[in-house]
Design an enzyme around this catalytic site. Sequence first.
Site, PDB file in Angstrom:
ATOM      1  N   HIS A 115       0.880  -1.171   0.000  1.00  0.00           N
ATOM      2  CA  HIS A 115       0.000   0.000   0.000  1.00  0.00           C
ATOM      3  C   HIS A 115       0.915   1.217   0.000  1.00  0.00           C
ATOM      4  O   HIS A 115       2.034   1.155   0.518  1.00  0.00           O
ATOM      5  CB  HIS A 115      -0.818  -0.061   1.303  1.00  0.00           C
ATOM      6  N   ASP A 165       3.457  -4.867   7.531  1.00  0.00           N
ATOM      7  CA  ASP A 165       2.155  -4.209   7.534  1.00  0.00           C
ATOM      8  C   ASP A 165       1.079  -5.289   7.685  1.00  0.00           C
ATOM      9  O   ASP A 165       0.829  -6.056   6.760  1.00  0.00           O
ATOM     10  CB  ASP A 165       1.979  -3.435   6.224  1.00  0.00           C
ATOM     11  N   CYS A 191      -4.745   2.622  -3.657  1.00  0.00           N
ATOM     12  CA  CYS A 191      -3.508   3.084  -3.014  1.00  0.00           C
ATOM     13  C   CYS A 191      -2.362   2.106  -3.257  1.00  0.00           C
ATOM     14  O   CYS A 191      -1.534   1.891  -2.375  1.00  0.00           O
ATOM     15  CB  CYS A 191      -3.705   3.313  -1.517  1.00  0.00           C
TER      16      CYS A 191
END
Lengths: 404, 143
Positions: free
Chosen positions: A117, A194, A360
């Site tokens: 992202h 993440d 994104c």
Amino acid sequence: MDISRIRNDFPLLMKEPTAYLDNAATSQKPDCVIEAEKSFYVNHNANTLRGFYPLSMEATEIYENARKTVRDFIGAPSDKEIIFTRNATESINLVAYSYGLTNIGRGDEIVVSIAEHHSNMLPWQMVARVKGAGLKYLECEKDGSFTDEAIDEAITERTKLVAFTHVSNVLGLCNDIGKVIRRAHDCGAVCVIDASQSIPHMKIDVGENDADFLVFSGHKLLGPMGIGVLYGKEKLLDKMPPFLTGGEMIDSVRRDGATYAALPHKFEAGTVNAAGAAGLAQAMRYIEEVGYDCIRKRDEELTARALKGMKDIDHVNILGSPSYKDHNGIITFTVDDVHPHDVSAVLEADGVDVRAGHHCAQPLLEHLGVRSATRASIMFYNTGDEIDRFVRSLATVRERLGYR
Amino acid sequence: MEIKSRNFYNEILTEHNMHPDYKHELENADLRLEGVNPNCGDDIWLELKLDGDVIVDGAYTGDGCAISQASADIMLGLIIGKTREEALGLSDIFTRMIKGEASDEEIDSLEEASALRDIAHMPARVKCAVLGWHTLDELLGLE
């Protein structure tokens, strides 16, 4: 799982007639989370840490108990390793500005996977630019997977930091983070994971995966907006300089300097989001009550149902793996000749909320040869009927745009 | 509560999207400008050829949703052969139609572009519908 009982816990789902399939953007919130946040303000509101009166001590206790809940939820050894932030983006920026700018220099390399992202990409572009370090992309295969060769080639002795997503927000594929973390450690690098898209769907244990830093947002995990988490190994956090400075993160301040507070407060400058933390802790208790096994089963059932229906529709192309087991609730697709905004407009007209655009993750879409795409993302509280409604509407998209 | 399905992609829109009349590059264009909706990625290049004050030819290229592309195509069909002033006048009516402020007579003067009048009820798509027209305004020096 009694789905009608579960849905009863979510006030918005009870009153909103549309099928909400944008869960990867943000999840809906159960009553108990909304109540936990509200209850902080109704019953315990005072500023944390500093007051010596009972109300402030209560507020502090709620906030610090929330930290313990997070610690246990992700298997962290110590409270000191749990930093509350606004969201995953802030958590990553904290690591970039504090760890990155201090420990990465000219000639060093940062490795970022192409599946990230933008929030786990732009901070590393910044560090590379400011420090004159190299930025290398770890490329994925067409289905989003990373080969051992690609990992070994990208991560080398020159690598100081690896930024890697656990589950891609576009493809839904779960990456073998253990392999990447081991390779990073073998090369003397640290790894930032993440977990924003994985933690709503699977158990995370930082003791087991050995991540150096792991980040996620609360709002994708049934929690409130504006509260996120940074997990970091104590030995790393301890040596890092503060990210933001100001109130609540000091031991003492003189005219010519200050002594910073110990972990974790060193990284929590200013008045904190105690109500948000209470809400997030409640969300974690709710997830535990439902159980990741049930969540996984439900994700797979609904994903299989969607994929089966979608495969029967001509001109619909699914990005990533064809298997329902590899999606973690995320199904991104294109429809031949039809722009994703028109796909989502048709779905919306039929009462199905999805996301359209680049998600994104522009470099990933470019890597996959797609300009933009539509994404339907599932949570355990979605129903088979909602999936069917999505598939039925999707089947009409091309016709409604005039294609026969 | 039952959800009422709407279909705002009428035939005029879908025809112009699938079989555009003016979606190509224009040789020897006098004016050329890019219009972009950054939040949704609609992107067009508008090109015009002028003879004195009259728009004698026009074309566009680009990528975007059906509404943005069809609206630009319909616009070109309407403004080619018109003077600058007439074209800007139509643009003004179109913008007001999208805001729900144009009279029925004015909307009739937009011919096929009147097929986009229902966009007024869809705030999320207004930017798509006006992209071509806003680019035209800018190109003709209104803004």
